[in-house]
Motif scaffolding. Structure first.
Motif, PDB file in Angstrom:
ATOM      1  N   MET A  39      45.334 -73.356  15.633  1.00 57.38           N
ATOM      2  CA  MET A  39      46.372 -73.600  16.692  1.00 57.38           C
ATOM      3  C   MET A  39      45.861 -74.198  17.877  1.00 57.38           C
ATOM      4  N   LYS A  40      44.749 -73.764  18.152  1.00 55.49           N
ATOM      5  CA  LYS A  40      43.967 -74.116  19.467  1.00 55.49           C
ATOM      6  C   LYS A  40      43.365 -75.699  19.331  1.00 55.49           C
ATOM      7  N   GLN A  41      43.133 -76.033  18.202  1.00 54.13           N
ATOM      8  CA  GLN A  41      42.492 -77.073  17.831  1.00 54.13           C
ATOM      9  C   GLN A  41      43.415 -78.129  17.837  1.00 54.13           C
ATOM     10  N   ASN A  42      44.429 -77.879  17.320  1.00 54.49           N
ATOM     11  CA  ASN A  42      45.651 -78.801  16.959  1.00 54.49           C
ATOM     12  C   ASN A  42      46.365 -78.788  18.443  1.00 54.49           C
ATOM     13  N   HIS A  43      46.302 -78.105  19.429  1.00 51.97           N
ATOM     14  CA  HIS A  43      46.945 -78.083  20.668  1.00 51.97           C
ATOM     15  C   HIS A  43      48.315 -77.567  20.444  1.00 51.97           C
ATOM     16  N   SER A  44      48.617 -76.667  19.646  1.00 50.39           N
ATOM     17  CA  SER A  44      50.011 -76.210  19.349  1.00 50.39           C
ATOM     18  C   SER A  44      49.962 -74.803  19.802  1.00 50.39           C
ATOM     19  N   GLN A  45      51.323 -74.667  20.678  1.00 48.18           N
ATOM     20  CA  GLN A  45      51.421 -73.317  21.364  1.00 48.18           C
ATOM     21  C   GLN A  45      52.473 -72.573  20.746  1.00 48.18           C
ATOM     22  N   SER A  46      53.185 -72.823  19.357  1.00 47.46           N
ATOM     23  CA  SER A  46      54.187 -72.278  19.038  1.00 47.46           C
ATOM     24  C   SER A  46      53.642 -71.506  17.919  1.00 47.46           C
ATOM     25  N   TRP A  47      54.209 -70.287  17.708  1.00 48.84           N
ATOM     26  CA  TRP A  47      53.629 -69.261  16.497  1.00 48.84           C
ATOM     27  C   TRP A  47      54.446 -69.790  15.366  1.00 48.84           C
ATOM     28  N   SER A  48      53.784 -70.131  14.179  1.00 44.99           N
ATOM     29  CA  SER A  48      54.393 -70.108  12.998  1.00 44.99           C
ATOM     30  C   SER A  48      55.176 -68.745  12.338  1.00 44.99           C
ATOM     31  N   GLY A  49      55.788 -69.089  11.332  1.00 43.27           N
ATOM     32  CA  GLY A  49      56.372 -67.737  10.950  1.00 43.27           C
ATOM     33  C   GLY A  49      55.568 -66.865  10.023  1.00 43.27           C
ATOM     34  N   LYS A  50      54.526 -67.750   9.758  1.00 38.66           N
ATOM     35  CA  LYS A  50      53.499 -67.093   8.961  1.00 38.66           C
ATOM     36  C   LYS A  50      52.587 -66.099   9.825  1.00 38.66           C
ATOM     37  N   MET A  51      52.128 -66.814  11.020  1.00 34.39           N
ATOM     38  CA  MET A  51      51.382 -66.068  11.960  1.00 34.39           C
ATOM     39  C   MET A  51      52.032 -64.774  12.514  1.00 34.39           C
ATOM     40  N   LYS A  52      53.568 -64.890  12.659  1.00 35.64           N
ATOM     41  CA  LYS A  52      54.338 -63.631  12.827  1.00 35.64           C
ATOM     42  C   LYS A  52      54.219 -62.560  11.993  1.00 35.64           C
ATOM     43  N   THR A  53      54.458 -63.193  10.713  1.00 36.45           N
ATOM     44  CA  THR A  53      54.238 -62.192   9.778  1.00 36.45           C
ATOM     45  C   THR A  53      52.944 -61.512   9.678  1.00 36.45           C
ATOM     46  N   HIS A  54      51.880 -62.264   9.791  1.00 39.55           N
ATOM     47  CA  HIS A  54      50.464 -61.383  10.116  1.00 39.55           C
ATOM     48  C   HIS A  54      50.398 -60.620  11.148  1.00 39.55           C
ATOM     49  N   ALA A  55      50.773 -60.880  12.214  1.00 42.96           N
ATOM     50  CA  ALA A  55      50.902 -59.986  13.290  1.00 42.96           C
ATOM     51  C   ALA A  55      51.564 -58.617  13.170  1.00 42.96           C
ATOM     52  N   LEU A 101      46.659 -58.741   0.368  1.00 38.36           N
ATOM     53  CA  LEU A 101      46.485 -59.681  -0.759  1.00 38.36           C
ATOM     54  C   LEU A 101      47.689 -60.596  -0.527  1.00 38.36           C
ATOM     55  N   ARG A 102      48.710 -60.207   0.028  1.00 38.20           N
ATOM     56  CA  ARG A 102      49.703 -61.444   0.482  1.00 38.20           C
ATOM     57  C   ARG A 102      49.371 -62.325   1.488  1.00 38.20           C
ATOM     58  N   LEU A 103      48.754 -61.889   2.511  1.00 41.71           N
ATOM     59  CA  LEU A 103      48.527 -62.707   3.930  1.00 41.71           C
ATOM     60  C   LEU A 103      47.387 -63.343   3.910  1.00 41.71           C
ATOM     61  N   VAL A 104      46.360 -62.776   3.417  1.00 40.72           N
ATOM     62  CA  VAL A 104      44.931 -63.430   3.470  1.00 40.72           C
ATOM     63  C   VAL A 104      44.669 -64.218   2.272  1.00 40.72           C
ATOM     64  N   ASN A 105      44.237 -65.558   2.578  1.00 41.24           N
ATOM     65  CA  ASN A 105      43.892 -66.752   1.270  1.00 41.24           C
ATOM     66  C   ASN A 105      42.357 -66.463   1.176  1.00 41.24           C
ATOM     67  N   SER A 109      42.987 -58.889   7.571  1.00 40.33           N
ATOM     68  CA  SER A 109      44.386 -59.561   8.026  1.00 40.33           C
ATOM     69  C   SER A 109      43.842 -59.833   9.403  1.00 40.33           C
ATOM     70  N   LEU A 110      43.420 -59.138  10.272  1.00 35.74           N
ATOM     71  CA  LEU A 110      43.263 -59.489  11.654  1.00 35.74           C
ATOM     72  C   LEU A 110      42.128 -60.986  11.602  1.00 35.74           C
ATOM     73  N   MET A 111      41.285 -60.866  10.799  1.00 35.25           N
ATOM     74  CA  MET A 111      40.371 -62.132  10.555  1.00 35.25           C
ATOM     75  C   MET A 111      41.252 -63.266  10.401  1.00 35.25           C
ATOM     76  N   SER A 112      42.186 -63.317   9.423  1.00 36.12           N
ATOM     77  CA  SER A 112      43.233 -64.478   8.785  1.00 36.12           C
ATOM     78  C   SER A 112      44.028 -64.783  10.160  1.00 36.12           C
ATOM     79  N   LEU A 113      44.413 -63.783  10.851  1.00 38.05           N
ATOM     80  CA  LEU A 113      45.207 -64.278  12.009  1.00 38.05           C
ATOM     81  C   LEU A 113      44.578 -64.679  13.010  1.00 38.05           C
ATOM     82  N   LEU A 114      43.296 -64.466  13.204  1.00 39.41           N
ATOM     83  CA  LEU A 114      42.415 -65.191  14.303  1.00 39.41           C
ATOM     84  C   LEU A 114      42.049 -66.654  13.744  1.00 39.41           C
ATOM     85  N   LYS A 115      41.703 -66.714  12.587  1.00 36.11           N
ATOM     86  CA  LYS A 115      41.499 -68.123  11.987  1.00 36.11           C
ATOM     87  C   LYS A 115      42.858 -69.219  12.194  1.00 36.11           C
TER      88      LYS A 115
END
Length: 296
Positions: free
Chosen positions: A211-227, A109-113, A200-206
């Motif tokens: 990130m791939k669409q924005n050509h970003s290679q860095s993991w955000s803090g939220k993604m690290k929290t998800h993982a 509930l905290r991580l998935v929008n 939660s895994l589905m949210s992480l994959l989204k």
């Protein structure tokens, strides 16, 4: 003179008993120190606090059973007292698994929008009433476990090859009742945990796709929290499920297990509360840093 197996089990008890109690007590101490300072504990922190207390009690029960079993002390206890101890152990096991399910729900509930009205209402109810949820879970599990005292026939242990302290005479009706308690105490919370972990895994994959669409290679803090949350819940679920299936298989097999395998199972069971503490510490960076500050 102690046999080789008794010496090995004694070493296991000396290592796993204090280790499990100390690690989980540290988790409890960290959260209690925050509470004493007036810091309100969040829903996840409250669940982790209760998980720590439950693990301490479970480790104490395991250590008591291990000592009595290893040194053949059960002849000094009434079999009804020993059986009550085993029922308390089963209650702690079920509660342990349900706590993982509630933690998975809170993480999800905290991580998935999710904008659905049901999930928004559920998030508010859990955030404001997690204490009542945990209390209600404990009461329901206690009510379910009490009838086992009258449904199973008990006989005194005749050898020291068993991992649990008494032998059960299990009838077909007893197996049906045990299956019901296993379904509610283990299968249902495991299913809930798996569902929450999947969301939660589905949210992480989204997030990865964005990130791939924005050509970003860095993991955000939220993604690290998800993982980190997904990995923590997965490891807790795997540990709890393996722990319960080990206990349940021993009961259904009527303890007919060879000494070598029994010693390995004994080691795994005794080390499980320590494993949960390590998973929580490595999966929660804030808890880990708070523990280091408290200790040093």
């Amino acid at each position: 003179m102690l046999s080789a197996i008794q010496i090995i089990r004694t070493i296991i008890l000396i290592i796993t008993g204090p280790c499990g109690i100390v690690l989980n007590s540290c988790i409890v101490a960290v959260h209690l120190s925050h509470w004493k300072k007036g810091v309100s504990l969040g829903d996840c922190d409250q669940i982790i606090l209760i998980m720590g207390v439950t693990s301490v009690l479970l480790q104490c029960s395991l250590t008591f059973n291990g000592i009595a079993d290893n040194f053949e002390l059960y002849g000094h206890f009434d079999k009804e007292i020993v059986f009550v101890n085993d029922m308390f152990f089963l209650f702690l096991n079920f509660f342990w698994i349900w706590l993982t399910a509630w933690l998975a729900i809170c993480y999800c509930l905290r991580l998935v929008n999710i904008s659905h009205r049901f999930f928004i209402g559920l998030k508010k109810r859990i955030s404001s009433g997690v204490s009542l949820l945990l209390l209600g879970t404990a009461v329901i599990l206690g009510v379910i476990n009490i009838p086992i005292f009258w449904t199973l026939n008990i006989k005194a242990k005749q050898n020291i090859t068993s991992t649990l302290p008494v032998d059960f005479l299990i009838s077909d009706s007893d197996i049906k009742y045990l299956s019901f308690t296993a379904a509610f105490g283990c299968c249902l919370p495991t299913l809930i945990t798996s569902l929450c972990m999947g969301l939660s895994l589905m949210s992480l994959l989204k997030h990865v796709q964005k990130m791939k669409q924005n050509h970003s290679q860095s993991w955000s803090g939220k993604m690290k929290t998800h993982a980190r949350a997904c990995m923590t819940i997965f490891l807790l679920m795997a540990l709890n499920l393996f722990f319960f299936l080990t206990i349940f298989s021993i009961i259904l097999s009527k303890f007919e297990i060879e000494n070598n395998w029994n010693t390995l199972i004994f080691c795994i069971i005794m080390a499980s509360p320590s494993g949960q503490a390590l998973i929580l510490l490595f999966g929660n960076s804030k808890l880990r840093s708070d523990l280091l500050k408290t200790c040093f």
